[in-house]
Motif scaffolding. Sequence first.
Motif, PDB file in Angstrom:
ATOM      1  N   THR A 136       9.027   9.762  -6.936  1.00 18.02           N
ATOM      2  CA  THR A 136       7.799   9.403  -6.895  1.00 18.02           C
ATOM      3  C   THR A 136       7.817   8.499  -5.415  1.00 18.02           C
ATOM      4  OG1 THR A 136       7.751   7.623  -9.052  1.00 18.02           O
ATOM      5  CG2 THR A 136       6.805   7.041  -7.321  1.00 18.02           C
ATOM      6  N   ALA A 137       9.068   7.937  -5.041  1.00 22.16           N
ATOM      7  CA  ALA A 137       9.047   7.219  -3.394  1.00 22.16           C
ATOM      8  C   ALA A 137       8.375   8.862  -2.296  1.00 22.16           C
ATOM      9  CB  ALA A 137       9.949   6.735  -2.819  1.00 22.16           C
ATOM     10  N   GLU A 138       9.033   9.869  -2.737  1.00 19.37           N
ATOM     11  CA  GLU A 138       9.206  11.396  -2.170  1.00 19.37           C
ATOM     12  C   GLU A 138       7.761  11.425  -2.018  1.00 19.37           C
ATOM     13  OE1 GLU A 138      11.947  13.916  -3.506  1.00 19.37           O
ATOM     14  OE2 GLU A 138      13.240  12.590  -3.045  1.00 19.37           O
ATOM     15  N   HIS A 139       6.907  11.304  -3.570  1.00 21.86           N
ATOM     16  CA  HIS A 139       5.588  11.700  -3.284  1.00 21.86           C
ATOM     17  C   HIS A 139       4.818  10.653  -2.119  1.00 21.86           C
ATOM     18  CE1 HIS A 139       6.205  14.394  -6.232  1.00 21.86           C
ATOM     19  NE2 HIS A 139       7.058  13.828  -7.218  1.00 21.86           N
ATOM     20  N   LEU A 140       4.911   9.603  -2.466  1.00 26.05           N
ATOM     21  CA  LEU A 140       4.025   8.576  -1.861  1.00 26.05           C
ATOM     22  C   LEU A 140       4.119   8.862  -0.405  1.00 26.05           C
ATOM     23  CD1 LEU A 140       4.519   5.499  -4.119  1.00 26.05           C
ATOM     24  CD2 LEU A 140       2.886   6.557  -2.825  1.00 26.05           C
ATOM     25  N   SER A 141       5.719   8.931  -0.236  1.00 28.56           N
ATOM     26  CA  SER A 141       5.908   9.390   1.866  1.00 28.56           C
ATOM     27  C   SER A 141       5.148  10.815   2.119  1.00 28.56           C
ATOM     28  CB  SER A 141       7.832   9.528   1.205  1.00 28.56           C
ATOM     29  OG  SER A 141       7.870  10.288   2.940  1.00 28.56           O
ATOM     30  N   GLU A 142       4.862  11.616   1.059  1.00 25.90           N
ATOM     31  CA  GLU A 142       4.161  13.213   1.335  1.00 25.90           C
ATOM     32  C   GLU A 142       2.367  12.472   1.249  1.00 25.90           C
ATOM     33  OE1 GLU A 142       3.271  16.161  -1.148  1.00 25.90           O
ATOM     34  OE2 GLU A 142       4.835  17.219  -0.612  1.00 25.90           O
ATOM     35  N   GLY A 183       1.256  -0.961  -0.154  1.00 28.19           N
ATOM     36  CA  GLY A 183       0.291   0.371   0.179  1.00 28.19           C
ATOM     37  C   GLY A 183       0.857   1.359  -0.013  1.00 28.19           C
ATOM     38  N   VAL A 184       0.004   2.367   0.461  1.00 27.96           N
ATOM     39  CA  VAL A 184       0.967   3.861   0.300  1.00 27.96           C
ATOM     40  C   VAL A 184       2.145   3.700   1.380  1.00 27.96           C
ATOM     41  CG1 VAL A 184       0.610   6.285   0.730  1.00 27.96           C
ATOM     42  CG2 VAL A 184      -1.182   4.466  -0.781  1.00 27.96           C
ATOM     43  N   ARG A 185       1.665   3.185   1.926  1.00 22.09           N
ATOM     44  CA  ARG A 185       3.195   2.833   3.097  1.00 22.09           C
ATOM     45  C   ARG A 185       4.305   2.374   2.541  1.00 22.09           C
ATOM     46  NH1 ARG A 185       3.048   4.826   8.587  1.00 22.09           N
ATOM     47  NH2 ARG A 185       0.790   4.267   8.624  1.00 22.09           N
ATOM     48  N   GLY A 186       4.042   1.454   2.096  1.00 15.67           N
ATOM     49  CA  GLY A 186       5.247   0.532   1.775  1.00 15.67           C
ATOM     50  C   GLY A 186       5.671   0.692   0.693  1.00 15.67           C
ATOM     51  N   LEU A 187       4.942   1.642  -0.041  1.00 14.04           N
ATOM     52  CA  LEU A 187       5.474   2.249  -1.590  1.00 14.04           C
ATOM     53  C   LEU A 187       6.266   3.478  -0.567  1.00 14.04           C
ATOM     54  CD1 LEU A 187       2.470   1.287  -3.949  1.00 14.04           C
ATOM     55  CD2 LEU A 187       4.698   0.543  -3.399  1.00 14.04           C
ATOM     56  N   ALA A 188       6.127   4.655  -0.063  1.00 11.70           N
ATOM     57  CA  ALA A 188       6.968   5.302   0.800  1.00 11.70           C
ATOM     58  C   ALA A 188       8.088   4.740   0.833  1.00 11.70           C
ATOM     59  CB  ALA A 188       5.960   6.075   1.542  1.00 11.70           C
ATOM     60  N   ALA A 189       8.730   3.502   1.312  1.00 11.78           N
ATOM     61  CA  ALA A 189       9.526   3.111   1.007  1.00 11.78           C
ATOM     62  C   ALA A 189      10.366   3.097   1.389  1.00 11.78           C
ATOM     63  CB  ALA A 189      10.537   3.179   0.070  1.00 11.78           C
ATOM     64  N   ILE A 190      11.824   3.964   1.523  1.00 15.50           N
ATOM     65  CA  ILE A 190      12.555   3.862   3.043  1.00 15.50           C
ATOM     66  C   ILE A 190      12.536   5.202   3.717  1.00 15.50           C
ATOM     67  CG2 ILE A 190      14.659   3.890   3.357  1.00 15.50           C
ATOM     68  CD1 ILE A 190      15.649   2.123   1.480  1.00 15.50           C
ATOM     69  N   PRO A 191      12.290   5.214   4.183  1.00 11.56           N
ATOM     70  CA  PRO A 191      12.186   7.016   5.501  1.00 11.56           C
ATOM     71  C   PRO A 191      13.571   7.509   5.416  1.00 11.56           C
ATOM     72  CG  PRO A 191      11.903   5.313   7.176  1.00 11.56           C
ATOM     73  CD  PRO A 191      11.879   4.011   5.870  1.00 11.56           C
ATOM     74  N   ALA A 192      13.911   8.741   5.455  1.00 12.09           N
ATOM     75  CA  ALA A 192      15.418   9.322   5.812  1.00 12.09           C
ATOM     76  C   ALA A 192      15.325   9.017   7.062  1.00 12.09           C
ATOM     77  CB  ALA A 192      14.805  11.168   4.602  1.00 12.09           C
ATOM     78  N   GLN A 193      14.276   9.698   8.063  1.00  8.19           N
ATOM     79  CA  GLN A 193      14.617   9.147   9.091  1.00  8.19           C
ATOM     80  C   GLN A 193      13.428   8.571   9.626  1.00  8.19           C
ATOM     81  OE1 GLN A 193      14.640  13.572   9.783  1.00  8.19           O
ATOM     82  NE2 GLN A 193      13.437  13.339  10.927  1.00  8.19           N
ATOM     83  N   ARG A 194      13.715   8.141  10.982  1.00  7.71           N
ATOM     84  CA  ARG A 194      12.218   7.430  11.974  1.00  7.71           C
ATOM     85  C   ARG A 194      12.737   7.375  13.247  1.00  7.71           C
ATOM     86  NH1 ARG A 194      13.333   2.054  13.235  1.00  7.71           N
ATOM     87  NH2 ARG A 194      13.807   0.968  11.497  1.00  7.71           N
TER      88      ARG A 194
END
Length: 439
Positions: A218-224, A139-150
């Motif tokens: 695309t991963a950045e868009h999905l993270s947003e 889903g969207v959370r998974g497709l946001a891929a690797i977060p820059a920080q957590r």
Amino acid sequence: MKTSLPAKLLQALSPWRNAPAWHIAFSGGLDSTVLLHLLADLANTETLPPLSAVHVHHGLQAAADAWPAHCQSICNALGVPLRVMRVQVQPGASLERAARDARYQAFTEVTGAGQVLLTGQHRDDQAETLLFRLLRGAGVRGLAAIPAQRPLAGGYLVRPLLDVPREALEAYAHEHQLKWIEDPSNADPRFSRNYLRHRVFPALTARWPQAVANLGRTAEHLSEAQGLLDELAQLDLRAAGQPSPFPWLHLPSLALAPLCELSDARQRNALRHWLTPLTRLPDSGHWAGWHSLRDAKGDAQPLWRLADGEVHRCGQRIWWLPTTGSEFSDAAVSWPDPQNPLELPGNGQLKLIGEAPEGPLQIRYRQGGEIIEVPGRGRRDLKRLLNESGLPGFVRGRLPLLYQGQQLLGAPSLAGLWRAPSDDWHLHWMPQTCDQGLS
């Protein structure tokens, strides 16, 4: 004007410059070697938090036995302390996932309050992760891929090279004549990520040279987009987060009615947000369990089983019960000295406040048909009293009952709305906390 790699790294790490310490996850491979060298070099001209390196030894292949010594020699040359951590990788369906879990458990142990763990994932890793998860139907959370920080333990996990292409890291390594480890397993196409890296991405980039950069964008868009979904979930959960009528029952719970006013998609979004810190999330096929629980009749007490626990519905409220190793025993327990608290196996602690009735006293659990004396109301059926109180069904079997011989003297005063059986004493039950759960 093109920004240099050290300047780009400093910019990415600017929010963390006042952290108590920076730990570098140092596998000895290209990415972490470049990251370590960059930071050690910057520390000569910039005021940075204390640096240290962490090498996790998985013990999965014979070649890896030589890697700690290689990492130590690099760290010695750079003047950076190294900690080598040996871990046990649990066998399972996915060796990659098991090794990752073991590695991040070690990172959790290292990262203290406010400290930062730095890893060397780069833009190509981001693109591989997005495509890999897309092929798995994420889903969207998974497709946001690797977060820059957590968050990580009491500190943070930060990936400062996530916008940097691998070719830039290779160029830096060759320019500074760095030596790094080539993990033999990275060439094995049986691993999904290696297959993507060596077979799929060369074909993609031959046809679309900007494929890696575009997938990263695309991963950045999905993270947003995921950030917006999280904000919406917080609004919806605020409406459903009205206080429980049983504040002593320290379990996560939500009011059902505000959730039912939402569309199905918003319900799933809110529940994903609520469940994320509690359990691994269900895949698409398992959401039918939520619909069954939500739509059950009012007097039913359905449950929805998930990977790490269960969601129970009791009346117009849902409750989260984690799976725990703590075993509850419903065997009778003698209470020879009621002036001292009684530890109940897997069920918390019981105190008798006031002047104890004559003994011998015993704690038992419900079998059905119990009758209890209620001041001003006479002898009453315990089941009916519990129904009146609205006590969740999953707690009722754990309710400690005080007996004198065959006579039921009382139940904890917090369990229901009826008065204590005596003005001289009452029972106070402290169930196990949410961390321990109710198994």
